[in-house]
Design an enzyme around this catalytic site. Structure first.
Site, mmCIF file in Angstrom:
data_model
loop_
_atom_site.group_PDB
_atom_site.id
_atom_site.type_symbol
_atom_site.label_atom_id
_atom_site.label_comp_id
_atom_site.label_asym_id
_atom_site.label_seq_id
_atom_site.Cartn_x
_atom_site.Cartn_y
_atom_site.Cartn_z
ATOM 1 N N CYS A 166 3.728 -21.029 42.562
ATOM 2 C CA CYS A 166 2.367 -21.656 42.428
ATOM 3 C C CYS A 166 1.696 -21.986 43.786
ATOM 4 O O CYS A 166 1.742 -21.048 44.621
ATOM 5 C CB CYS A 166 2.040 -22.737 41.427
ATOM 6 S SG CYS A 166 0.468 -23.196 40.854
ATOM 7 N N HIS A 219 5.022 -21.351 36.326
ATOM 8 C CA HIS A 219 5.824 -22.367 36.717
ATOM 9 C C HIS A 219 7.401 -22.359 35.713
ATOM 10 O O HIS A 219 7.303 -23.078 34.733
ATOM 11 C CB HIS A 219 5.267 -23.769 36.136
ATOM 12 C CG HIS A 219 4.285 -24.129 37.347
ATOM 13 N ND1 HIS A 219 4.379 -24.960 38.364
ATOM 14 C CD2 HIS A 219 2.939 -23.856 37.139
ATOM 15 C CE1 HIS A 219 3.451 -25.034 38.836
ATOM 16 N NE2 HIS A 219 2.359 -24.444 38.455
ATOM 17 N N GLU A 230 10.019 -23.994 36.198
ATOM 18 C CA GLU A 230 10.604 -25.372 35.946
ATOM 19 C C GLU A 230 9.960 -26.239 35.075
ATOM 20 O O GLU A 230 10.556 -27.221 34.805
ATOM 21 C CB GLU A 230 10.309 -26.201 37.500
ATOM 22 C CG GLU A 230 8.947 -26.564 37.844
ATOM 23 C CD GLU A 230 7.939 -25.632 38.066
ATOM 24 O OE1 GLU A 230 8.173 -24.561 38.018
ATOM 25 O OE2 GLU A 230 6.832 -26.222 38.822
#
Lengths: 98, 210
Positions: free
Chosen positions: B86, B192, B194
């Protein structure tokens, strides 16, 4: 020495801020064919003045010295602009003495 | 593996990335934006998402010029892996480690939703789960990948596209969601991983990403 740097998004790029402002203006009865939003940065270069005067200490002609200082300062302002202030992929700029 | 996780003022995904690194069994080396680090002390660096330096000037512009990124450049030049997520993608483009730039979404709105991306080319280090279609969340206002025609052609010809969106969510040219460098050790994406580590998060396609 002060420099004004006018930065605009490139024409090919969709300028969403400009478009939003343009839409508002047109909706409120203004006739605007294009509105683009950029930014204006004022740089005051202290260091370059000193460097230039040090380098050119031998010159006796005051106007020559002033021109030299200004040229060195502009060069520095352009360097800062191209290395940091703009991304040439998406922005263009013009520079003016203030 | 010792993985450096970078925090700038305004980074807000660093702790999620720390959890991701730990979940993969690696050691976290926290890195602060003002710090230089020895490249021998870090095996991989991750530049997490957020709004570094408040997105001032341009997103990623000031972070890209911070001391820690000088060390990241050195790390990358040694062939070690560097991952951007990002805002980390925006920062790596601004450093020049990756081609192109991320600009405002074409619809002008912040996009926050689950999205699907498709693997185009593999990197040397990342996204090794074997999955070719990944469902991952995105959350960005400036995620539209842009490059001029010549640059875009080069990116395609050299096989530097990492992921494409299966549905274009932000106006990215050629649906590009992630790119890599020529050496394939530096790569970044807007979604993302994560935030998609385990089923309870809504999906686990981000597991085995590093």
């Amino acid at each position: 020495m002060k420099w004004g740097i006018k930065i605009l998004p490139r024409e090919v790029l969709l300028d969403t801020q400009g478009r939003a402002v343009q839409d508002y203006l047109n909706q409120s009865g203004q006739e605007v064919s294009q509105c683009r939003v950029g930014k204006y940065i004022v740089l005051d270069l202290k260091q370059t003045d000193k460097e230039a005067s040090d380098k050119d200490a031998s010159s006796k002609d005051a106007s020559d010295k002033e021109a030299f200082k200004k040229e060195a300062s502009k060069k520095k302002a352009i360097e800062i602009t191209e290395q940091t202030l703009i991304n040439p992929l998406i922005e263009t700029y013009t520079i003016e003495s203030l | 593996m010792k993985i450096g996780v970078i925090t700038f003022p305004g980074t807000n995904c660093d702790q999620d990335v720390v959890k991701m690194v730990q979940a993969h069994g690696h050691t976290v080396i926290p890195l602060w934006h003002k710090d230089r680090f020895e490249t021998s002390a870090v095996d991989m660096a991750i530049v997490p998402g957020g709004f570094s330096y408040g997105d001032y000037l341009r997103c990623g512009a000031l972070a890209a010029r911070s001391p820690v990124m000088h060390s990241v450049r050195e790390l990358a030049s040694k062939g070690k892996p560097v991952l951007g997520i990002c805002n980390g993608f925006q920062i790596l483009c601004e450093t020049g480690l990756l081609p192109g730039v991320l600009v405002r979404n074409d619809h002008g709105q912040f996009t926050d939703k689950w999205t699907e991306i498709e693997l185009v080319q593999t990197t040397r280090f990342f996204a090794q789960s074997g999955k070719t279609r990944l469902r991952l969340p995105v959350a960005h206002g400036e995620g539209r990948f842009y490059a001029d025609k010549a640059e875009l052609d080069k990116i395609e010809d050299q096989g530097l596209v990492w992921f494409r969106y299966t549905e274009n969510i932000n106006g990215s040219l050629n649906n590009i969601a992630g790119v890599m460098n020529k050496q394939k050790n530096v790569a970044a994406l807007m979604p993302h991983p994560e935030r998609a580590m385990f089923e309870w998060m809504g999906g686990n396609d981000g597991f085995k990403f590093i």
